[in-house]
Design a protein around this motif. Structure first.
Motif, PDB file in Angstrom:
ATOM      1  N   SER A  76       0.830  -1.209   0.000  1.00 21.55           N
ATOM      2  CA  SER A  76       0.000   0.000   0.000  1.00 21.55           C
ATOM      3  C   SER A  76       0.862   1.256   0.000  1.00 21.55           C
ATOM      4  O   SER A  76       0.574   2.227  -0.718  1.00 21.55           O
ATOM      5  N   ALA A  80       1.157   4.008  -3.052  1.00 24.08           N
ATOM      6  CA  ALA A  80       0.819   5.410  -2.818  1.00 24.08           C
ATOM      7  C   ALA A  80       1.945   6.332  -3.267  1.00 24.08           C
ATOM      8  O   ALA A  80       1.701   7.395  -3.864  1.00 24.08           O
ATOM      9  N   ALA A  84       1.653   9.047  -6.337  1.00 21.26           N
ATOM     10  CA  ALA A  84       1.975  10.467  -6.165  1.00 21.26           C
ATOM     11  C   ALA A  84       2.936  10.934  -7.249  1.00 21.26           C
ATOM     12  O   ALA A  84       2.786  12.037  -7.804  1.00 21.26           O
ATOM     13  N   GLU A 181      -4.252   3.629  -9.702  1.00 24.93           N
ATOM     14  CA  GLU A 181      -4.460   4.802  -8.868  1.00 24.93           C
ATOM     15  C   GLU A 181      -5.583   4.588  -7.853  1.00 24.93           C
ATOM     16  O   GLU A 181      -5.489   5.047  -6.710  1.00 24.93           O
ATOM     17  N   ALA A 184      -4.224   2.308  -5.163  1.00 22.18           N
ATOM     18  CA  ALA A 184      -3.251   3.061  -4.373  1.00 22.18           C
ATOM     19  C   ALA A 184      -3.936   4.006  -3.391  1.00 22.18           C
ATOM     20  O   ALA A 184      -3.401   4.285  -2.309  1.00 22.18           O
ATOM     21  N   ALA A 185      -5.118   4.491  -3.745  1.00 19.64           N
ATOM     22  CA  ALA A 185      -5.845   5.432  -2.888  1.00 19.64           C
ATOM     23  C   ALA A 185      -6.687   4.737  -1.822  1.00 19.64           C
ATOM     24  O   ALA A 185      -7.178   5.388  -0.889  1.00 19.64           O
ATOM     25  N   THR A 187      -7.774   2.713   1.432  1.00 17.17           N
ATOM     26  CA  THR A 187      -7.221   2.688   2.786  1.00 17.17           C
ATOM     27  C   THR A 187      -7.151   1.261   3.317  1.00 17.17           C
ATOM     28  O   THR A 187      -8.153   0.549   3.342  1.00 17.17           O
TER      29      THR A 187
END
Length: 251
Positions: A76, A80, A84, A181, A184-185, A187
């Motif tokens: 994770s 992330a 970015a 993406e 990756a976002a 939680t």
């Protein structure tokens, strides 16, 4: 036009990273400008890497596990970080993630990945993708005993069956940018082993997760051993890539 970003995960010293990058360029046909180094080793080693597209992940405890399955190694954090970096690079349409000991064997590697994801009408391609809920799969059983495990995915899911749990081998995977993406976002409220977390999260977010259908794509991918002496054999057999080759950059 499709363009692939190859995210290469490593923890090795600068010389080894340079050798790895040269392999990807010469043997995999991947230009240096299409390589993003995510370094999970010592800070000094990261600073010595002579490549501008690089990010440091060495302070992520989810990478530095010893028993990856039981310690629930996770990606994770690195996803992330890569996401970015991608925000400043809209030119990339797809993301390929590979660990340092997963090596390409064909100079058309990127084109092969793109062809496969289109043929499978997929958003994510992985090795040995399986549905494991309701089975005796060890990774599933290890997680399923916790009530919040299934509850998490049920709350997240856009699917008719919120109990679906997928597994895929973790040394390499291929993603559309949108799928990468979104995952990756997501939680990760509690640790989940990456081989379950990545495909299951993608699935429940509505993305199509598929196993590589072409036999040559998976034929030389294993979880254990050392395959350095099999490089020529695998290449001649038409293998797309090979894993694990941990000693490639050490001598």
């Amino acid at each position: 036009m499709a363009r692939v970003l190859h995210v290469l995960l490593t923890h090795q010293p600068p010389g080894a990273v340079s050798a790895m990058q040269a392999w990807w360029q010469e043997e995999g046909g991947v230009a240096l400008e299409d390589q993003l180094i995510l370094h999970g080793g010592e800070r000094a080693a990261f600073e010595g890497v002579a490549h501008s597209a690089k990010c440091y992940c060495g302070d992520d405890p989810r990478l530095r596990t010893r028993d990856h399955q039981r310690d629930k190694q996770g990606f994770s954090g690195v996803f992330a970080v890569a996401a970015a970096w991608l925000r400043e690079h809209p030119e990339f349409t797809h993301v390929h993630v590979a660990e340092y000991d997963h090596l390409p064997l064909r100079r058309d590697f990127g084109d092969l990945l793109l062809g496969e994801i289109v043929a499978e009408k997929a958003d994510v391609l992985g090795f040995r993708v399986l549905r494991v809920d309701g089975t005796s799969h060890p990774h599933y059983l290890y997680h399923a005993a916790a009530p919040r495990f299934h509850a998490h995915f049920a709350a997240l899911s856009r699917r008719a069956d919120p109990r679906t749990i997928l597994s895929m081998f973790g040394s390499g995977s291929f993603w559309t940018r949108a799928a990468f993406e979104c995952v990756a976002a997501a939680t990760e409220h509690f640790p989940v082993y990456l081989e379950l977390w990545l495909p299951t999260t993608a699935h429940h977010l509505g993305f199509r997760v598929r196993r590589f259908a072409t036999p040559a794509a998976e034929a030389w991918i294993e979880n254990l051993g050392e395959r350095r002496n099999e490089l020529d054999t695998a290449r001649k057999a038409g293998g797309w890539s090979i894993h694990p080759v941990k000693s490639a950059w050490t001598a």
